[in-house]
Design a protein around this motif. Structure first.
Motif, PDB file in Angstrom:
ATOM      1  N   ASP A   1      -3.179   5.600   2.104  1.00 39.19           N
ATOM      2  CA  ASP A   1      -4.288   5.053   2.897  1.00 39.19           C
ATOM      3  C   ASP A   1      -4.953   6.211   3.632  1.00 39.19           C
ATOM      4  O   ASP A   1      -4.290   6.941   4.375  1.00 39.19           O
TER       5      ASP A   1
ATOM      6  N   ARG B   1      -7.525   3.391  -0.633  1.00 38.55           N
ATOM      7  CA  ARG B   1      -6.169   2.847  -0.630  1.00 38.55           C
ATOM      8  C   ARG B   1      -5.621   2.852  -2.047  1.00 38.55           C
ATOM      9  O   ARG B   1      -6.346   2.539  -2.999  1.00 38.55           O
TER      10      ARG B   1
ATOM     11  N   HIS C   1      -0.997  -5.677  -4.199  1.00 39.36           N
ATOM     12  CA  HIS C   1      -1.879  -6.043  -3.089  1.00 39.36           C
ATOM     13  C   HIS C   1      -1.771  -4.991  -1.998  1.00 39.36           C
ATOM     14  O   HIS C   1      -0.865  -4.151  -1.995  1.00 39.36           O
ATOM     15  N   ASP C   2      -2.730  -5.046  -1.041  1.00 44.30           N
ATOM     16  CA  ASP C   2      -2.726  -4.097   0.080  1.00 44.30           C
ATOM     17  C   ASP C   2      -2.579  -4.819   1.423  1.00 44.30           C
ATOM     18  O   ASP C   2      -3.120  -4.386   2.444  1.00 44.30           O
TER      19      ASP C   2
ATOM     20  N   THR D   1       0.830  -1.198   0.000  1.00 45.39           N
ATOM     21  CA  THR D   1       0.000   0.000   0.000  1.00 45.39           C
ATOM     22  C   THR D   1       0.866   1.249   0.000  1.00 45.39           C
ATOM     23  O   THR D   1       1.795   1.371   0.807  1.00 45.39           O
ATOM     24  N   TYR D   2       0.531   2.194  -0.885  1.00 48.20           N
ATOM     25  CA  TYR D   2       1.299   3.434  -1.026  1.00 48.20           C
ATOM     26  C   TYR D   2       0.506   4.669  -0.603  1.00 48.20           C
ATOM     27  O   TYR D   2       1.056   5.772  -0.571  1.00 48.20           O
TER      28      TYR D   2
ATOM     29  N   TYR E   1      -2.554   0.999  -4.035  1.00 49.68           N
ATOM     30  CA  TYR E   1      -1.580  -0.060  -3.811  1.00 49.68           C
ATOM     31  C   TYR E   1      -1.076  -0.641  -5.131  1.00 49.68           C
ATOM     32  O   TYR E   1      -1.684  -0.485  -6.191  1.00 49.68           O
TER      33      TYR E   1
ATOM     34  N   ASP F   1       1.809  -2.087   4.325  1.00 55.87           N
ATOM     35  CA  ASP F   1       2.203  -0.774   3.834  1.00 55.87           C
ATOM     36  C   ASP F   1       3.620  -0.807   3.281  1.00 55.87           C
ATOM     37  O   ASP F   1       4.498  -1.512   3.807  1.00 55.87           O
TER      38      ASP F   1
END
Length: 306
Positions: A42, A147, A152-153, A39-40, A149, A156
């Motif tokens: 959130d 989110r 996948h998430d 995840t990039y 990503y 992080d």
């Protein structure tokens, strides 16, 4: 380096009342490079509140995968949202991708979207060295989670940080007359985040609306100078989308020559886009009547982002 940013008698204010009082800017660019899955960005989005989301990431991993902007209900119930979207096609040249995203955003209508199963995803393949750049507004009828990503998430990405800032809009009055025929203003100056902890790069995602007042029938020349690295301008003027070439630092460019209409008004809407550097100094010059009648018109091109 500290920039001097007031020129002439321009008046700028961030709107804090009325329709824009609820606006938030979600700034997603840390880290700038995608090096692994995860995840990039959130953030939680509150029901009835308007958000502008800006992101710009480069895939520095050694493979290809899905890059996803996901909106998901907190309760897994269906929800609806309105959205204005400018999502660029992935390419390897950061300025081209950022320019396309901003052009698509400025031209885009606001559309209602239903997430019948409690989730909405905007997905595309991102190859090695390609850039994902986009800007979109979101206003949902329920509390949701956003989110961004890669693949996948489940966890992080290292050093991932999502900034949420207030009022991503600035209105600037630009009165031009014989006594004051030229004014300048810098866009993309760094802004502090909501925690006041440090400066971010350059007001990416901030919408600037220049309201130009000048004598009817005269021409106004809008120019610009990048003040740090290469940059360009994408803007809406009188219902037309106009885009400049990318210029190197301190190289002067003409964005367009615009004819002042019967009400003595012009409005330019623009925003810093990813892949280039800011600040950029915009200049507004009232051309002499003789020069205005013989001017060749815009030097920038009409741009079709699709």
């Amino acid at each position: 380096m500290r920039a001097k940013w007031w020129f002439g008698v321009l008046v700028c204010w961030l709107l804090s009342v009325g329709a824009h009082a609820q606006d938030k800017l979600i700034y997603c660019n840390e880290p700038e490079r995608i090096r692994d899955a995860g995840t990039y960005a959130d953030a939680r989005l509150l029901a009835g509140q308007s958000y502008t989301v800006f992101y710009h990431f480069r895939n520095s991993s050694n493979d290809t995968g899905d890059f996803v902007v996901q909106l998901k209900s907190l309760t897994e119930e269906s929800f609806s949202f309105s959205s204005k979207q400018g999502l660029a096609d992935p390419e390897s040249d950061p300025p081209s991708v950022g320019r396309q995203a901003m052009a698509r955003y400025l031209r885009a209508p606001e559309k209602p979207i239903a997430a019948a199963k409690g989730v909405a995803r905007f997905t595309y393949k991102l190859s090695h060295h390609q850039v994902a750049s986009g800007m979109m507004t979101i206003k949902a009828d329920k509390n949701i989670r956003m989110r961004i990503y890669y693949k996948h998430d489940k966890w992080d990405a290292p050093r991932m940080r999502t900034l949420v800032l207030d009022s991503p809009r600035c209105e600037i009055a630009v009165p031009l007359s014989g006594e004051l025929a030229r004014q300048s203003f810098r866009i993309g100056l760094p802004e502090r985040d909501t925690n006041k902890t440090r400066l971010r790069d350059g007001s990416y995602g901030m919408i600037y609306s220049f309201k130009i007042a000048a004598p009817e029938g005269r021409k106004v020349r809008i120019g610009f100078i990048p003040r740090g690295g290469k940059a360009g301008i994408v803007g809406m003027l009188g219902g037309d989308l106009i885009v400049s070439e990318i210029y190197e630092a301190y190289e002067r460019g003409t964005f367009c020559d615009a004819l002042v209409g019967p009400r003595g008004e012009l409005q330019l809407t623009t925003s810093p886009f990813g892949g280039v550097f800011y600040p950029v100094e915009l200049t507004f010059q009232l051309l002499p009547a003789v020069a205005a009648s013989s001017s060749s018109g815009p030097s920038a091109q009409r741009f079709h982002p699709d």
